[in-house]
Design a protein around this motif. Structure first.
Motif: not given
Ligand code: GDP
Ligand code: MG
Length: 349
Positions: A91-113
């Motif tokens: 039901d959104a009128d538009a979408l904004v996708q946030v992509v991670r480009a910062f490095s996050d040591p707790s994430a299971d993979r590198e940033a890959d925008p």
């Protein structure tokens, strides 16, 4: 207008939401109710409204508004979106996708925008394909060979070719026929590249920019972390903080302007001693429809619109002077309202 903030878990959606709305929804693992989206309304900054309010000193000043929705998503770090989130997004009128480009040591993979933009697109196409195939199956069983089948088959072709439905040219009628399906890849889309603090002022890198352009997706880079800090400062400190980072304005202001453009919105203005107000409308709206935004009676009893362009009003200083200079125009129902038109509607019910 409702803008959905979407993306994979831990890309910084809730942080972006907080920076935009000035709210304080909880971020990170286990933050907030995992089933409920966060909702926030923001006022669209508008210098013209500020200026008119100084002139008229009205009892009330009202800016345009945009609602942001931050969907909870599944609280693990895999790059997929779950079905209940997909359903909420419809039901959104538009979408904004946030992509991670910062490095996050707790994430299971590198940033890959770029990779995240592609995977997210694939999720949207798949979700749309599912809806369309289900409906086509049904039409087939009913032996329908009519217009709806043709339209949906056209959509399916696009999706099979990995193209978002936003690129399909449709007539107004077809557009209306599709509206009920809540197709996600048809929605206008923007990508927020959430960069690390040290990159706060940098533009989107060229390769990613080219990728987004090819998909008709508008991209902006910002650091949600930095923006959240800025949102917490008072006016005075804010300027110095921005200058330190080499920024001219907050990403929030940039973002809101971009979102307005994305939704194809303009504003007409009304002014007087009671209220100075911005009214968001879609570009190409007729005067009579614009009148209906204010009140259905004004649309029904529409006589004419008295229109002065904002710039003319500021230059000449009053309605009377605008009239003398021939800058106050009388427009009929079908007049196409322009951004910054100051309008008085005459009506009779
Ligand atoms: N370093 C850094 N961390 C961020 C940034 N944006 C978000 N985070 C962190 O990333 C984690 C996930 O953020 P959150 O907004 O909850 O992501 P969501 O799952 O997409 O809603 C949190 O621990 C945030 O503090 C950023 O711009 N820089
Ligand atoms: Mg979140």
């Amino acid at each position: 207008m409702k803008i959905g903030i979407v993306g994979f878990p831990r890309s910084g959606k809730t942080t972006v939401f907080n920076a935009l709305t000035g709210l304080d929804a909880s971020v990170g693992f286990g933050g907030g109710d995992p089933t409920k989206p966060n909702l926030g309304t923001i006022k669209v900054p508008d210098d013209r409204i500020d200026r008119l309010a100084e002139i008229f000193q009205p009892k009330k000043t009202t800016y345009g508004e945009v609602v942001f929705v931050d969907y909870p998503g599944r609280p693990d770090a895999s790059n997929s979106i779950d079905r209940s989130t997909i359903a909420q997004m419809r039901d959104a009128d538009a979408l904004v996708q946030v992509v991670r480009a910062f490095s996050d040591p707790s994430a299971d993979r590198e940033a890959d925008p770029a990779g995240d933009v592609d995977s997210f697109k694939a999720e949207l196409l798949l979700a749309d394909l599912e809806v369309i195939e289900k409906r086509l199956d049904r039409l087939r069983r009913e032996k329908d060979k009519g217009k709806e089948t043709a339209l949906l088959e056209l959509c399916k072709e696009h999706l099979d070719a990995e193209k978002p439905l936003r690129d399909v040219e449709l007539s107004e009628l077809e557009e209306r026929d599709l509206a009920g399906f809540g197709l996600l890849s048809r929605l206008p889309m923007m990508v927020v590249v959430n960069v690390g603090e040290d990159q706060a002022g940098a533009p989107i890198d060229d390769a990613l920019k080219a990728r987004l352009d090819a998909e008709s997706i508008l991209g902006i880079a910002l650091s949600a972390q930095v923006e959240t800090e800025i949102a917490g400062l008072d006016e005075e400190d804010r300027g110095a903080f921005l200058a330190d980072l080499g920024l001219e304005e907050t990403a929030r202001a940039r973002f809101i302007r971009a979102a307005y453009g994305l939704l194809n919105l303009i504003s007409f203005l009304t002014s007087g001693e009671d209220e100075v107000r911005a009214w968001p409308i879609e570009r190409s709206t007729s005067a009579v429809r614009a009148a209906g935004k204010i009140h259905s009676d004004i649309e029904r009893g529409f006589i004419r619109a008295e229109v002065v362009a904002y710039e003319d009003f500021i230059e000449l200083g009053s309605d009377a002077k605008c009239r003398d200079a021939g800058k106050l125009r009388l427009e009929g129902k079908e007049y196409e309202v322009r951004d910054g038109d100051i309008i008085h509607f005459r009506f009779n019910v």
